[in-house]
Design a protein around this motif. Structure first.
Motif, PDB file in Angstrom:
ATOM      1  N   MET A   6      40.804  15.641  11.354  1.00 32.52           N
ATOM      2  CA  MET A   6      39.933  14.727  12.103  1.00 32.52           C
ATOM      3  C   MET A   6      39.318  15.434  13.314  1.00 32.52           C
ATOM      4  SD  MET A   6      42.334  11.307  12.007  1.00 32.52           S
ATOM      5  CE  MET A   6      41.278  10.394  13.130  1.00 32.52           C
ATOM      6  N   ALA A   7      40.147  16.212  14.002  1.00 30.59           N
ATOM      7  CA  ALA A   7      39.663  16.905  15.193  1.00 30.59           C
ATOM      8  C   ALA A   7      38.613  17.958  14.835  1.00 30.59           C
ATOM      9  CB  ALA A   7      40.838  17.551  15.925  1.00 30.59           C
ATOM     10  N   ASP A  48      36.625  17.938  12.187  1.00 26.63           N
ATOM     11  CA  ASP A  48      35.393  17.226  11.812  1.00 26.63           C
ATOM     12  C   ASP A  48      34.620  16.771  13.048  1.00 26.63           C
ATOM     13  OD1 ASP A  48      35.928  17.582   9.148  1.00 26.63           O
ATOM     14  OD2 ASP A  48      36.715  15.553   8.836  1.00 26.63           O
ATOM     15  N   ARG A  49      35.365  16.261  14.034  1.00 21.63           N
ATOM     16  CA  ARG A  49      34.685  15.786  15.237  1.00 21.63           C
ATOM     17  C   ARG A  49      34.084  16.950  16.027  1.00 21.63           C
ATOM     18  NH1 ARG A  49      31.104  12.874  16.978  1.00 21.63           N
ATOM     19  NH2 ARG A  49      31.142  12.446  19.220  1.00 21.63           N
ATOM     20  N   ALA A 109      30.911  18.009  14.383  1.00 23.54           N
ATOM     21  CA  ALA A 109      29.866  17.024  14.643  1.00 23.54           C
ATOM     22  C   ALA A 109      29.296  17.216  16.045  1.00 23.54           C
ATOM     23  CB  ALA A 109      30.434  15.602  14.493  1.00 23.54           C
ATOM     24  N   MET A 110      30.162  17.532  17.015  1.00 19.68           N
ATOM     25  CA  MET A 110      29.690  17.807  18.367  1.00 19.68           C
ATOM     26  C   MET A 110      28.750  19.009  18.398  1.00 19.68           C
ATOM     27  SD  MET A 110      33.184  17.279  20.601  1.00 19.68           S
ATOM     28  CE  MET A 110      32.437  17.956  22.092  1.00 19.68           C
ATOM     29  N   ASP A 136      34.162  15.343  24.539  1.00 16.08           N
ATOM     30  CA  ASP A 136      34.578  14.130  23.843  1.00 16.08           C
ATOM     31  C   ASP A 136      36.088  14.019  23.971  1.00 16.08           C
ATOM     32  OD1 ASP A 136      34.433  11.802  22.428  1.00 16.08           O
ATOM     33  OD2 ASP A 136      33.906  12.713  20.515  1.00 16.08           O
ATOM     34  N   LEU A 155      39.573  12.048  21.915  1.00 19.57           N
ATOM     35  CA  LEU A 155      40.100  11.269  20.802  1.00 19.57           C
ATOM     36  C   LEU A 155      41.514  10.817  21.138  1.00 19.57           C
ATOM     37  CD1 LEU A 155      39.043  13.544  17.778  1.00 19.57           C
ATOM     38  CD2 LEU A 155      37.876  11.484  18.611  1.00 19.57           C
TER      39      LEU A 155
END
Length: 244
Positions: A40-41, A43-44, A47-48, A56, A58
């Protein structure tokens, strides 16, 4: 590149606060514990990078909803302008013989910038691929120029050179680790040689206490654990100083 850092870890978590990793479009260095949390990290973070975002955060519960059963909770900070993964402490390995080469290889995957140093090009040429090497006729100058917090490991082919380098290293109170290969007898000889020098910080023999096995790879493994343990302890003291 995006730095992902664990800034809060509550309950049972795969890594503690302070753990970090670095994510590029096609690269990942380090880990915050693996599993769905890490996916998840990553992927984020990517995306950033695509969206041009700089910061960001989470807040992730480690439960069945993400396929992990740790039961804790992790808060991650994602920062485009974080430090680079090369911002690790240095380890200077003096002596490219069997143990020196094995130690450089053992340290290669660890969070430390290791350099294998020798006066003999033919020995440095035997180092494994990817090992940083430095050929010099004056190795003591590298100790004088070393960054604070550096680890120094002395394993040359010459006892007189070992003693010279150890004396030079012990004159630097800001070094995190000073180790020299040898025995209790060699340590006693050095203590007599190094009059006026505090030898209490010298680790000699290196990697001792857990095994009497003298194979280079085994000595290197225990020394790597000893060295990284000391570097980690020094880093923790800097982050969380005791004011008692």
């Amino acid at each position: 590149m995006i730095r992902i850092r664990v800034i809060s870890a509550r309950g049972s978590t795969p890594r503690d606060a302070g753990a970090e990793m670095f994510v590029g479009f096609d690269s990942v260095q380090g880990t915050i514990g693996g599993g769905q949390l890490e996916y998840m990290a990553i992927d984020r973070a990517r995306a950033m990078l695509s969206q041009g975002l700089d910061l960001d955060r989470l807040d992730i519960p480690l439960g069945p909803e993400i396929g992990q059963c740790c039961g804790g909770r992790v808060v991650l900070e994602l920062d485009r302008h974080g430090p680079t993964p090369q911002d690790h402490p240095d380890a200077l390995i003096f002596g490219a013989g069997h143990v020196g080469r094995a130690l450089a290889l053992a340290l290669q995957p660890l969070p430390v910038n290791a350099t294998l140093i020798d006066q003999r090009p033919e020995e440095l040429a035997l180092a494994a691929a990817g090992i940083a090497t430095h050929l010099t006729p004056l190795p003591e100058t590298l100790i004088r120029d070393a960054r604070a917090g550096t680890a120094v490991v002395i394993l040359t082919h010459d006892h007189a050179l070992d003693f010279l380098l150890a004396a030079e290293a012990l004159s630097r109170p800001d070094l995190a680790y000073v180790g020299m290969i040898g025995s209790a007898t060699k340590r006693a000889q050095f203590t007599r040689f190094a009059k006026g020098i505090d030898t209490s910080r010298l680790v000699c023999p290196i990697g001792a206490g857990l095994s009497q096995d003298k194979r280079p790879e085994v000595i290197a493994a225990f020394t790597a654990a000893e060295l990284i343990g000391r570097l980690t302890a020094v880093s923790s003291l800097k982050k969380y100083p005791c004011n008692i």
